[in-house]
Design a protein around this motif. Structure first.
Motif, mmCIF file in Angstrom:
data_model
loop_
_atom_site.group_PDB
_atom_site.id
_atom_site.type_symbol
_atom_site.label_atom_id
_atom_site.label_comp_id
_atom_site.label_asym_id
_atom_site.label_seq_id
_atom_site.Cartn_x
_atom_site.Cartn_y
_atom_site.Cartn_z
ATOM 1 N N LEU A 79 -13.319 -1.058 -7.007
ATOM 2 C CA LEU A 79 -14.487 -1.175 -6.341
ATOM 3 C C LEU A 79 -15.528 -0.388 -7.174
ATOM 4 C CD1 LEU A 79 -15.595 -2.420 -3.557
ATOM 5 C CD2 LEU A 79 -15.114 0.161 -2.603
ATOM 6 N N THR A 80 -15.095 0.864 -7.557
ATOM 7 C CA THR A 80 -15.979 1.763 -8.248
ATOM 8 C C THR A 80 -15.664 1.676 -9.886
ATOM 9 O OG1 THR A 80 -14.372 3.505 -8.357
ATOM 10 C CG2 THR A 80 -15.764 3.317 -6.375
ATOM 11 N N TYR A 81 -14.674 0.971 -10.292
ATOM 12 C CA TYR A 81 -14.291 1.242 -11.616
ATOM 13 C C TYR A 81 -13.839 2.743 -12.153
ATOM 14 C CZ TYR A 81 -14.162 -3.872 -12.851
ATOM 15 O OH TYR A 81 -13.640 -5.015 -12.773
ATOM 16 N N GLY A 82 -13.999 3.494 -11.173
ATOM 17 C CA GLY A 82 -13.933 4.857 -11.708
ATOM 18 C C GLY A 82 -12.250 5.299 -10.998
ATOM 19 N N ILE A 83 -12.120 6.695 -11.157
ATOM 20 C CA ILE A 83 -10.830 6.920 -10.551
ATOM 21 C C ILE A 83 -11.061 7.086 -8.947
ATOM 22 C CG2 ILE A 83 -11.465 9.654 -10.339
ATOM 23 C CD1 ILE A 83 -8.484 9.899 -11.739
ATOM 24 N N LYS A 84 -9.893 6.715 -8.385
ATOM 25 C CA LYS A 84 -9.802 6.626 -6.969
ATOM 26 C C LYS A 84 -8.589 7.378 -6.216
ATOM 27 C CE LYS A 84 -12.268 5.237 -4.533
ATOM 28 N NZ LYS A 84 -13.082 5.844 -3.797
ATOM 29 N N GLU A 85 -8.836 8.151 -5.158
ATOM 30 C CA GLU A 85 -7.732 8.719 -4.405
ATOM 31 C C GLU A 85 -8.161 8.401 -3.226
ATOM 32 O OE1 GLU A 85 -7.786 11.025 -2.096
ATOM 33 O OE2 GLU A 85 -5.689 11.759 -1.859
ATOM 34 N N ALA A 86 -7.080 7.626 -2.234
ATOM 35 C CA ALA A 86 -7.426 7.667 -0.838
ATOM 36 C C ALA A 86 -6.058 8.095 -0.040
ATOM 37 C CB ALA A 86 -7.746 6.228 -0.423
ATOM 38 N N ASN A 87 -6.165 8.864 1.264
ATOM 39 C CA ASN A 87 -4.839 9.430 1.779
ATOM 40 C C ASN A 87 -4.971 8.916 3.078
ATOM 41 O OD1 ASN A 87 -5.735 11.653 3.278
ATOM 42 N ND2 ASN A 87 -6.687 12.351 0.948
ATOM 43 N N SER A 88 -3.676 9.054 3.705
ATOM 44 C CA SER A 88 -3.414 8.394 4.870
ATOM 45 C C SER A 88 -2.465 9.453 5.621
ATOM 46 C CB SER A 88 -2.628 7.090 4.783
ATOM 47 O OG SER A 88 -2.137 6.638 5.843
ATOM 48 N N GLY A 89 -2.661 9.254 6.942
ATOM 49 C CA GLY A 89 -1.651 10.122 7.896
ATOM 50 C C GLY A 89 -0.619 9.134 8.245
ATOM 51 N N GLY A 159 -1.903 -6.057 3.339
ATOM 52 C CA GLY A 159 -2.000 -7.514 4.067
ATOM 53 C C GLY A 159 -2.725 -8.526 3.405
ATOM 54 N N ASN A 160 -3.309 -9.429 3.992
ATOM 55 C CA ASN A 160 -3.730 -10.692 3.273
ATOM 56 C C ASN A 160 -4.731 -10.046 2.229
ATOM 57 O OD1 ASN A 160 -3.331 -10.827 6.263
ATOM 58 N ND2 ASN A 160 -2.845 -12.873 5.797
ATOM 59 N N ALA A 161 -5.675 -9.185 2.580
ATOM 60 C CA ALA A 161 -6.684 -8.937 1.714
ATOM 61 C C ALA A 161 -6.232 -8.324 0.390
ATOM 62 C CB ALA A 161 -7.739 -7.938 2.140
ATOM 63 N N GLY A 162 -5.142 -7.597 0.367
ATOM 64 C CA GLY A 162 -4.434 -7.033 -0.602
ATOM 65 C C GLY A 162 -3.800 -7.817 -1.493
ATOM 66 N N GLU A 163 -3.020 -8.965 -0.923
ATOM 67 C CA GLU A 163 -2.476 -10.020 -1.776
ATOM 68 C C GLU A 163 -3.499 -10.838 -2.363
ATOM 69 O OE1 GLU A 163 0.470 -11.363 1.817
ATOM 70 O OE2 GLU A 163 0.211 -12.983 0.002
ATOM 71 N N MET A 164 -4.593 -10.885 -1.949
ATOM 72 C CA MET A 164 -5.776 -11.781 -2.485
ATOM 73 C C MET A 164 -6.657 -10.990 -3.380
ATOM 74 S SD MET A 164 -6.942 -14.585 0.232
ATOM 75 C CE MET A 164 -6.623 -13.842 1.879
ATOM 76 N N LEU A 165 -6.129 -9.599 -3.520
ATOM 77 C CA LEU A 165 -6.781 -8.793 -4.706
ATOM 78 C C LEU A 165 -8.542 -8.547 -4.352
ATOM 79 C CD1 LEU A 165 -5.232 -10.194 -7.945
ATOM 80 C CD2 LEU A 165 -4.235 -8.794 -5.980
ATOM 81 N N MET A 166 -8.731 -8.408 -2.997
ATOM 82 C CA MET A 166 -10.088 -8.114 -2.688
ATOM 83 C C MET A 166 -10.365 -6.477 -2.756
ATOM 84 S SD MET A 166 -10.613 -10.439 0.510
ATOM 85 C CE MET A 166 -9.943 -12.069 0.651
ATOM 86 N N ALA A 185 -7.860 3.812 2.770
ATOM 87 C CA ALA A 185 -8.578 2.541 2.921
ATOM 88 C C ALA A 185 -9.446 2.403 1.950
ATOM 89 C CB ALA A 185 -9.355 2.753 4.352
ATOM 90 N N ARG A 186 -10.152 3.475 1.353
ATOM 91 C CA ARG A 186 -11.463 3.679 0.391
ATOM 92 C C ARG A 186 -10.996 3.046 -1.065
ATOM 93 N NH1 ARG A 186 -16.543 4.867 2.070
ATOM 94 N NH2 ARG A 186 -16.450 2.799 1.681
ATOM 95 N N GLY A 187 -11.828 2.232 -1.402
ATOM 96 C CA GLY A 187 -11.891 1.970 -2.999
ATOM 97 C C GLY A 187 -10.940 0.637 -3.441
ATOM 98 N N GLY A 188 -10.472 0.049 -2.564
ATOM 99 C CA GLY A 188 -9.540 -1.204 -2.884
ATOM 100 C C GLY A 188 -8.189 -0.959 -3.439
ATOM 101 N N LEU A 189 -7.521 0.092 -3.133
ATOM 102 C CA LEU A 189 -6.406 0.381 -3.544
ATOM 103 C C LEU A 189 -5.230 -0.688 -3.184
ATOM 104 C CD1 LEU A 189 -6.519 4.113 -3.340
ATOM 105 C CD2 LEU A 189 -6.314 3.047 -5.306
ATOM 106 N N GLY A 190 -5.325 -1.436 -2.339
ATOM 107 C CA GLY A 190 -4.607 -2.381 -1.732
ATOM 108 C C GLY A 190 -4.672 -3.474 -2.556
ATOM 109 N N ALA A 191 -5.803 -3.852 -3.525
ATOM 110 C CA ALA A 191 -6.009 -4.884 -4.428
ATOM 111 C C ALA A 191 -5.279 -4.517 -5.695
ATOM 112 C CB ALA A 191 -7.178 -4.958 -4.778
ATOM 113 N N VAL A 192 -5.095 -3.257 -5.819
ATOM 114 C CA VAL A 192 -4.428 -2.730 -7.254
ATOM 115 C C VAL A 192 -2.789 -3.110 -6.927
ATOM 116 C CG1 VAL A 192 -3.674 -0.895 -8.549
ATOM 117 C CG2 VAL A 192 -6.051 -0.950 -7.709
ATOM 118 N N MET A 193 -2.278 -2.569 -5.603
ATOM 119 C CA MET A 193 -0.956 -2.801 -5.058
ATOM 120 C C MET A 193 -0.628 -4.242 -5.245
ATOM 121 S SD MET A 193 1.051 -1.047 -1.876
ATOM 122 C CE MET A 193 2.441 -1.778 -1.116
ATOM 123 N N GLY A 194 -1.640 -5.155 -4.790
ATOM 124 C CA GLY A 194 -1.583 -6.612 -4.834
ATOM 125 C C GLY A 194 -1.268 -7.151 -6.329
#
Lengths: 571, 79
Positions: A79-89, A159-166, A185-194
């Motif tokens: 999303l940003t083309y920069g470094i990203k960290e997002a964390n979760s409970g 989910g579906n969005a990460g599989e489709m690399l959104m 949630a932030r920054g599209g890390l699901g797409a990287v996992m996908g």
């Protein structure tokens, strides 16, 4: 000594090694950012084989330290083309720590478009083909995997969005009820996992020690007691968070003219009461939902909630301020049931509610839908789930949506959609959005105080933002929830906790030095990736338009910003 | 003079008995301060709160003008 688990998705080999000594005491965001900065080419394509996805529990995960079980995910962001960290409970941090894993690093790409699941347990690490799980939303995926691996496991998934690399795709993690309700949630890390071909990671801590013990148990236990007592006395913990959750902030944001409304066109929403914490409490209580709900067992703050639908069935966990703002007032929607339904499907498809809400605000202003059309927004969310062309546009976030529809009022900074605080009134928060290496990100440093809304002490806003960002880096490294923060005494508690954990005497300076180092590491990655100081700016429309009805504008001077951040390398 | 009061969160338990809605007009003396509103409504003076008056953060010693909009919130920050 924690281990680093490297998973090469090209050779499909998994290797375990001790984490290097230089990372001693560094978990969470510190570890993800340092690993990404040292191992990832700054100009790589975020969805290509040279990016890496790092998942790391905070340093204190698995211990008795209060509010300390968060898990970070890091990579170069699509999303940003920069470094990203997002964390979760949720329950992942504790389980990873119990197994002795300090970081999972997904590297390379699979040879063919296959999906895999990674099973991580005490004496077993296994990659398994999982093409039968293609197209599963997080809810069905969790139910299926728990059926196979046991109800006790934790699950990290896309989910579906990460599989489709959104680029608005999240990495979901299970909460204490086993629901995929917590997200990095932030920054599209699901797409990287996908892009790495991993649909889910099963974290099975069967047979592991129930608790991680510090080097100096007596000092640690004293610090746990002192910090916990301190946290419980905080006014926002006594009077707001377990009662109203973060939704309790909606009326305040509205009253100070900072609640984004109809694509950041005004700071007050006439439907505010219907999406406020007070209304949420009425609905929760009337339908048998839960408030004062914990995302992991044992949390002493318990800010989360569980919303039931009108028939008394589970609708979503947890409905938060940001979602109520970005998918509520920002879209002109004043119906909590609709927002809760949107939250449910965002959790299921694995889509960031902030990025999607921002994108919908832009799309509505462009005429794709009318403001207030909740059913229409739900329809577009289902398009995301299907991967239709319109779904792919909105699923890739605010900036792409703005470009496709030819809009100039596009609320992004460094490619990431703004959260639910208008910078023209929330000055220090706004400055964090502007200066953070993470892009527009409220979790990068939006901790305390009301002074930013009135600039009550002139000349301090820039210092406040800088200090909040450094503290956030420290908290995120240790795995702490920001709601545990309070006064300067909090940092003293962190130094006692980390010191006792490691068997060292640490000063409060040590914690802030650690935070500053991580902040600088991220800033320097971005510089090398081509994200210059020029990108530290508000969207143009926010500089040109003052915010009705109070006609506020962002008033922190360049000189004050320059002075405050001059001590940070990379600025 | 009349001012407009909005109560939020736990402060809604201090609604005047003749009021159903959480936002209402309140009669106060001329040059009343915000702390006088707390007394009139029976809100303990040491109860942590955040006060916004005419969209600006306010303090208990602030003097009120006719028609002022005073909003009283539980402690904010974070989220």
């Amino acid at each position: 000594m924690r281990k680093i688990l490297r998973v090469d998705m090209n050779s499909l080999k998994c290797t375990l090694a001790d984490i290097l000594n230089e990372y001693n005491g560094i978990g969470g965001r510190g570890l993800t950012s340092m690993l990404i900065a040292s191992e990832v080419n700054t100009t790589c394509h975020p969805l290509g084989k040279n990016n890496k996805l790092v998942i790391a529990p905070g340093t204190l995960a698995g211990t008795k330290s209060p509010c300390s079980q968060r898990t970070s995910v890091g990579a170069k962001s699509p999303l940003t083309y920069g470094i990203k960290e997002a964390n979760s409970g949720g329950i992942i941090g504790k389980k990873l720590a119990r197994i002795g894993i300090g970081a999972i690093v997904l590297e390379n790409k699979p040879k063919r478009e296959h999906l895999y699941i990674l099973h991580v347990a005490k004496n077993k690490i296994q990659l398994e083909e999982a093409n039968h799980l293609k197209g599963y939303g997080n809810y069905d995926l969790n139910a299926t995997l728990k059926g196979e691996y046991g109800k006790h496991v934790g699950i990290i998934s896309i989910g579906n969005a990460g599989e489709m690399l959104m680029s608005a795709a999240t990495v979901a993690m299970t909460d204490k009820d086993g629901i995929p309700a917590r997200h990095a949630a932030r920054g599209g890390l699901g797409a990287v996992m996908g892009s790495k071909g991993i649909k889910a990671i099963i974290i099975d801590d069967t047979g592991t020690p129930k608790q991680i013990f510090p080097a100096n148990r007596e000092s640690f236990n004293e610090a746990v007691k002192g910090f916990s007592t301190d946290i419980l006395k905080r006014p926002r913990v006594k009077y707001r968070l377990p009662i109203y959750g973060t939704a309790g902030l909606i009326p305040f944001a509205n009253e100070v003219n900072s609640l984004p409304t109809r694509n950041f066109s005004t700071g007050q929403f006439e439907g505010m009461e219907q999406i406020s914490g007070d209304t949420l409490v009425r609905i929760i209580d009337a339908r048998g939902g839960k408030r004062g709900h914990a995302c992991y067992p044992g949390c002493i703050i318990r800010c989360s909630n569980v919303i039931m639908d009108k028939e008394g069935n589970h609708l979503t966990s947890s409905l938060e301020y940001e979602t109520l703002g970005m998918l509520g007032s920002n879209c002109g929607i004043d119906d909590i049931d609709i927002i809760a339904t949107l939250d449910h499907f965002c959790d299921d498809y694995g889509i960031d509610t902030i990025e999607f809400g921002g994108a919908m605000g832009v799309a509505m202003e462009a005429g794709v839908l009318s403001f207030g059309d909740g059913a229409g927004v739900l329809g577009i969310l289902h398009e995301i789930g299907k991967g239709s062309p319109l779904g792919r546009i909105l699923g890739n976030g605010v900036e792409i949506t703005g470009k496709v529809f030819g809009m100039s009022r596009v609320p992004v900074i460094k490619g990431q959609g703004l959260p639910a605080w208008d910078p023209r009134t929330a000055l220090a928060t706004g400055l964090t959005f502007i200066t953070s290496p993470q892009g527009a990100d409220h979790t990068a440093g939006r901790l305390q105080g009301v002074m930013e809304f009135d600039h009550l002490v002139p000349g301090t806003i820039a210092n406040l933002s800088r200090d909040m960002q450094i503290r956030a880096c420290a908290y995120d490294t240790l795995g702490l929830c920001h709601f545990a923060d309070g006064t300067d005494k909090s940092i003293e508690w962190l130094s006692k906790l980390l010191g006792a954990f490691l068997g060292d005497e640490l000063t409060t300076d040590a914690i802030l030095i650690m935070g500053k180092k991580i902040f600088e590491t991220e800033k320097n990655f971005n510089l090398a990736a081509g994200i210059s100081k020029v990108e530290d700016r508000l969207p143009e429309f926010m500089l040109k338009e003052s915010l009705p009805p109070t006609n506020s504008s962002f008033t922190v001077s360049d000189g004050e910003i320059e002075k405050a951040f001059s001590s940070i390398k990379g600025f | 003079m009349r001012i407009y009061v909005k109560l939020f969160g736990i402060f809604r338990r201090y609604l005047p008995s003749n009021t159903e809605k959480p936002s209402f007009w309140l009669e106060v003396k001329n040059k009343a301060k915000i702390e006088d509103v707390f007394v009139l409504l029976g809100i303990p003076s040491d109860h942590p709160s955040v006060i916004v008056c005419d969209h600006r953060i306010a303090g208990k010693k602030d003097v009120l003008k006719k028609g002022a909009v005073v909003a009283i919130f539980p402690p904010v920050d974070g989220g």
